[in-house]
Design a protein around this motif. Sequence first.
Motif, PDB file in Angstrom:
ATOM      1  N   UNK A 118       9.125 -52.184  -9.709  1.00 13.76           N
ATOM      2  CA  UNK A 118       8.835 -50.988 -10.523  1.00 13.76           C
ATOM      3  C   UNK A 118       9.005 -51.259 -12.003  1.00 13.76           C
ATOM      4  N   UNK A 119       8.901 -52.526 -12.390  1.00 18.69           N
ATOM      5  CA  UNK A 119       9.123 -52.874 -13.798  1.00 18.69           C
ATOM      6  C   UNK A 119       7.836 -53.292 -14.517  1.00 18.69           C
ATOM      7  N   UNK A 120       6.720 -53.050 -13.861  1.00 21.67           N
ATOM      8  CA  UNK A 120       5.443 -53.317 -14.538  1.00 21.67           C
ATOM      9  C   UNK A 120       4.390 -52.426 -13.914  1.00 21.67           C
ATOM     10  N   UNK A 121       3.369 -52.066 -14.715  1.00 24.32           N
ATOM     11  CA  UNK A 121       2.314 -51.187 -14.202  1.00 24.32           C
ATOM     12  C   UNK A 121       0.973 -51.534 -14.837  1.00 24.32           C
ATOM     13  N   UNK A 122      -0.072 -51.203 -14.117  1.00 23.71           N
ATOM     14  CA  UNK A 122      -1.415 -51.418 -14.620  1.00 23.71           C
ATOM     15  C   UNK A 122      -1.803 -50.187 -15.437  1.00 23.71           C
ATOM     16  N   UNK A 123      -2.302 -50.427 -16.648  1.00 21.80           N
ATOM     17  CA  UNK A 123      -2.587 -49.338 -17.577  1.00 21.80           C
ATOM     18  C   UNK A 123      -4.058 -49.373 -17.976  1.00 21.80           C
ATOM     19  N   UNK A 124      -4.670 -48.209 -18.060  1.00 21.32           N
ATOM     20  CA  UNK A 124      -6.089 -48.188 -18.373  1.00 21.32           C
ATOM     21  C   UNK A 124      -6.382 -47.577 -19.741  1.00 21.32           C
ATOM     22  N   UNK A 125      -5.349 -47.427 -20.562  1.00 19.56           N
ATOM     23  CA  UNK A 125      -5.618 -46.935 -21.921  1.00 19.56           C
ATOM     24  C   UNK A 125      -6.492 -47.950 -22.652  1.00 19.56           C
ATOM     25  N   UNK A 126      -7.373 -47.445 -23.521  1.00 21.35           N
ATOM     26  CA  UNK A 126      -8.160 -48.377 -24.334  1.00 21.35           C
ATOM     27  C   UNK A 126      -7.237 -48.947 -25.404  1.00 21.35           C
ATOM     28  N   UNK A 127      -7.702 -50.002 -26.080  1.00 18.60           N
ATOM     29  CA  UNK A 127      -6.884 -50.637 -27.110  1.00 18.60           C
ATOM     30  C   UNK A 127      -6.490 -49.611 -28.165  1.00 18.60           C
ATOM     31  N   UNK A 128      -7.451 -48.756 -28.489  1.00 20.80           N
ATOM     32  CA  UNK A 128      -7.182 -47.766 -29.533  1.00 20.80           C
ATOM     33  C   UNK A 128      -6.151 -46.728 -29.076  1.00 20.80           C
ATOM     34  N   UNK A 129      -6.316 -46.272 -27.860  1.00 23.07           N
ATOM     35  CA  UNK A 129      -5.342 -45.309 -27.322  1.00 23.07           C
ATOM     36  C   UNK A 129      -3.953 -45.932 -27.265  1.00 23.07           C
ATOM     37  N   UNK A 130      -3.962 -47.185 -26.893  1.00 20.49           N
ATOM     38  CA  UNK A 130      -2.683 -47.888 -26.749  1.00 20.49           C
ATOM     39  C   UNK A 130      -1.944 -47.902 -28.095  1.00 20.49           C
ATOM     40  N   UNK A 131      -2.700 -48.166 -29.148  1.00 18.05           N
ATOM     41  CA  UNK A 131      -2.105 -48.162 -30.490  1.00 18.05           C
ATOM     42  C   UNK A 131      -1.511 -46.787 -30.804  1.00 18.05           C
ATOM     43  N   UNK A 132      -2.287 -45.779 -30.470  1.00 23.83           N
ATOM     44  CA  UNK A 132      -1.858 -44.406 -30.733  1.00 23.83           C
ATOM     45  C   UNK A 132      -0.566 -44.078 -29.968  1.00 23.83           C
ATOM     46  N   UNK A 133      -0.534 -44.454 -28.720  1.00 29.45           N
ATOM     47  CA  UNK A 133       0.631 -44.169 -27.875  1.00 29.45           C
ATOM     48  C   UNK A 133       1.855 -44.983 -28.276  1.00 29.45           C
ATOM     49  N   UNK A 134       1.612 -46.073 -28.979  1.00 36.20           N
ATOM     50  CA  UNK A 134       2.735 -46.977 -29.248  1.00 36.20           C
ATOM     51  C   UNK A 134       3.729 -46.377 -30.228  1.00 36.20           C
ATOM     52  N   UNK A 135       3.275 -45.445 -31.078  1.00 37.93           N
ATOM     53  CA  UNK A 135       4.171 -44.882 -32.083  1.00 37.93           C
ATOM     54  C   UNK A 135       4.257 -45.799 -33.289  1.00 37.93           C
ATOM     55  N   UNK A 136       5.221 -45.526 -34.171  1.00 35.28           N
ATOM     56  CA  UNK A 136       5.359 -46.334 -35.388  1.00 35.28           C
ATOM     57  C   UNK A 136       6.806 -46.765 -35.510  1.00 35.28           C
ATOM     58  N   UNK A 137       7.095 -47.415 -36.634  1.00 32.12           N
ATOM     59  CA  UNK A 137       8.472 -47.856 -36.863  1.00 32.12           C
ATOM     60  C   UNK A 137       9.436 -46.667 -36.926  1.00 32.12           C
ATOM     61  N   UNK A 138       8.921 -45.530 -37.382  1.00 32.55           N
ATOM     62  CA  UNK A 138       9.800 -44.363 -37.535  1.00 32.55           C
ATOM     63  C   UNK A 138       9.647 -43.345 -36.411  1.00 32.55           C
ATOM     64  N   UNK A 139       8.568 -43.461 -35.641  1.00 39.29           N
ATOM     65  CA  UNK A 139       8.359 -42.508 -34.547  1.00 39.29           C
ATOM     66  C   UNK A 139       8.315 -43.210 -33.209  1.00 39.29           C
ATOM     67  N   UNK A 140       8.945 -42.611 -32.208  1.00 39.01           N
ATOM     68  CA  UNK A 140       8.897 -43.231 -30.875  1.00 39.01           C
ATOM     69  C   UNK A 140       7.478 -43.180 -30.307  1.00 39.01           C
ATOM     70  N   UNK A 141       7.233 -44.010 -29.303  1.00 38.66           N
ATOM     71  CA  UNK A 141       5.929 -43.979 -28.657  1.00 38.66           C
ATOM     72  C   UNK A 141       5.896 -42.922 -27.551  1.00 38.66           C
ATOM     73  N   UNK A 142       4.731 -42.802 -26.937  1.00 38.18           N
ATOM     74  CA  UNK A 142       4.564 -41.858 -25.815  1.00 38.18           C
ATOM     75  C   UNK A 142       4.273 -42.660 -24.555  1.00 38.18           C
ATOM     76  N   UNK A 143       4.723 -42.104 -23.443  1.00 33.49           N
ATOM     77  CA  UNK A 143       4.442 -42.799 -22.184  1.00 33.49           C
ATOM     78  C   UNK A 143       2.956 -42.770 -21.861  1.00 33.49           C
ATOM     79  N   UNK A 144       2.466 -43.860 -21.322  1.00 33.48           N
ATOM     80  CA  UNK A 144       1.079 -43.907 -20.861  1.00 33.48           C
ATOM     81  C   UNK A 144       0.942 -43.008 -19.637  1.00 33.48           C
ATOM     82  N   UNK A 145      -0.210 -42.340 -19.491  1.00 32.89           N
ATOM     83  CA  UNK A 145      -0.423 -41.530 -18.290  1.00 32.89           C
ATOM     84  C   UNK A 145      -0.345 -42.376 -17.011  1.00 32.89           C
ATOM     85  N   UNK A 146      -0.518 -43.675 -17.128  1.00 29.23           N
ATOM     86  CA  UNK A 146      -0.497 -44.547 -15.942  1.00 29.23           C
ATOM     87  C   UNK A 146       0.895 -45.067 -15.609  1.00 29.23           C
ATOM     88  N   UNK A 147       1.855 -44.672 -16.414  1.00 30.94           N
ATOM     89  CA  UNK A 147       3.185 -45.294 -16.309  1.00 30.94           C
ATOM     90  C   UNK A 147       3.810 -45.063 -14.926  1.00 30.94           C
TER      91      UNK A 147
END
Length: 575
Positions: A118-147
């Motif tokens: 349970x420590x890895x998952x297949x994710x179908x976010x596009x590269x762009x979505x992935x960037x968006x979900x990742x967050x920034x240095x000051x903001x946390x990221x969001x979980x992928x819907x596939x998590x």
Amino acid sequence: MEEENRKNNFIKNIITEDLEQGKNNGKMITRFPPEPNGFLHIGHAKSICLNFGVAQEFKGKCNLRFDDTNPAKEDQKYIDSIISDVKWLGFDWGEKIYYASDYFDRLYEFAVELIKKGKAYVCSLTAEEMREYRGTLTEPGKNSPDRERSIAENLDLFERMKNGEFEDGTYVLRAKIDMSSPNINMRDPVIYRIKTMSHPRTKDAWCIYPMYDFTHGISDALEGVTHSLCTLEFQDHRPLYDWLLDEVSVPCHPQQIEFARMNLNYTVMSKRKLQKLVENNHVDGWDDPRLPTIAGIRRRGYTPAAIRNFCNIIGVSKKESRIDVGLLENCLREDLNDIAPRVMAVLDPLKVTIENWPDKDSSNMNRQNIENLHPQDGTEELEALNHPQKPEMGTRKITFSKTIYIEQDDFMENAPKKFFRLAPGREVRLRYAYFIKCEDVIKDKDGKVVELICTYDPATRGGDAPDGRKVKGTLHWVSQEGSVPATVNLYDRLFLAEDPEAENDDFTKNLNPESLIKLEGCRVEKYLLNAQPEKAYQFERLGYFCADSKESSEDHLVFNRTVTLRDTWAKVNKQ
Ligand code: ATP
Ligand code: MG
């Protein structure tokens, strides 16, 4: 020396301590892990000298391992050049060369292991979505819907990724760590991607390839590496390195230790930038002698000993700095001064006719006291030392005759008093030969001096006058019969700015237009006809040179200036 060396190398202290404490069962293994996507540069030499150097010193082992996980950029020609460069630097990796690609099967299994835990998952976010979900240095990221995809589904999808059922970019495999970690590297990093592409070694066996971070730590562990030495930019990756090794069942857990990259002034170092210089034809290939690539400096005449010594002197630290290339050049001069035989060459020849030299038809032939005169062609053989401070390097014959050449620079028609070289009415010594005196000057129709008429003093053979008269200058020279034509490449710094990237968005704007001056019509001692490529010679009074490994042949000699005799660069360029 070794003591001194430890002071400027904190990594040696760590290893010493580990060995003293019996860590890793008293073993130490390092590795040098190049990605075969370009030629090695002198920065890599630092890493090579460090990794192989500590292995030698602590009687351990250093693996040469290609980190070949990105077929898009990698090529067999880079693998070959890296092998040859490491060997040339003088290091030995034992019987086996390691390739991360040799672990592709096992890496796949470790990925499956992570999924099952349970420590890895297949994710179908596009590269762009992935960037968006990742967050920034000051903001946390969001979980992928596939998590929260089920383990069974993840296993199935991952296998189908491997079987080539999906297009590039549709799915990735991600480690399931923490999307709110302050360290962005820990926000569910991608560990596998689909890349339908042939690999230089595994060909078409795979269409999914593991990412660097996933591959690197596991490869280290599989090889039993104890100290995984890398540059500072991987410091933020260390938590991921450690997380992965804790989660999968590898045989050991190497310790990652970061050190500062080496930077040199007046050059650029990253492969990407070097590639740009090569591709845009600013230089003549990866082995252009002006580049800081190992292949380039080798072709220029640098020696492995000089580079190793340089790396030792600069040491290893955690602080980024830019090293003065003058320091590297001094290490080189020190080595070359020791090993390079001395010869004579004239780069900008001015013809000198010795009018009282007996030519072959003249009646004074026999009256002259010339020991080794060849009556057939009027030449005389003299003896020259190959290294004035090292008699064990022997002597060689040089040829004197009626027509010789000196440097244009060594003659001045209206010379000031302090000019100790040749001028009308003045006398100088020709190295290993005679005193000559300038009697007359011949010019062409434009007033350019094209020939000097001189006399020589037979009594000064070997360099001193029996009557005790002194001359101030000693010039290098070659004779018509004792020399052959050659082309000489005068190399200088490739960039005019100390940091070529500082003021300009385009570093190529700082290129030095005079980084290569090609001199045709030089003359070198015949002795150099069998000069081996890359073998260093000192051209007396001029610098260190070697035959060019690509262009020089017995029919047409081409020499590269490796380095000048003294560091004159700062003086000339910083007035
Ligand atoms: P570049 O940024 O020049 O492309 P790289 O780090 O991508 O270099 P790799 O082939 O990945 O090149 O590097 C192999 C090893 O050499 C790595 O361990 C890396 O840390 C080290 N290395 C690369 N550049 C330097 C440098 N300037 N100084 C010291 N070590 C370096
Ligand atoms: Mg890299």
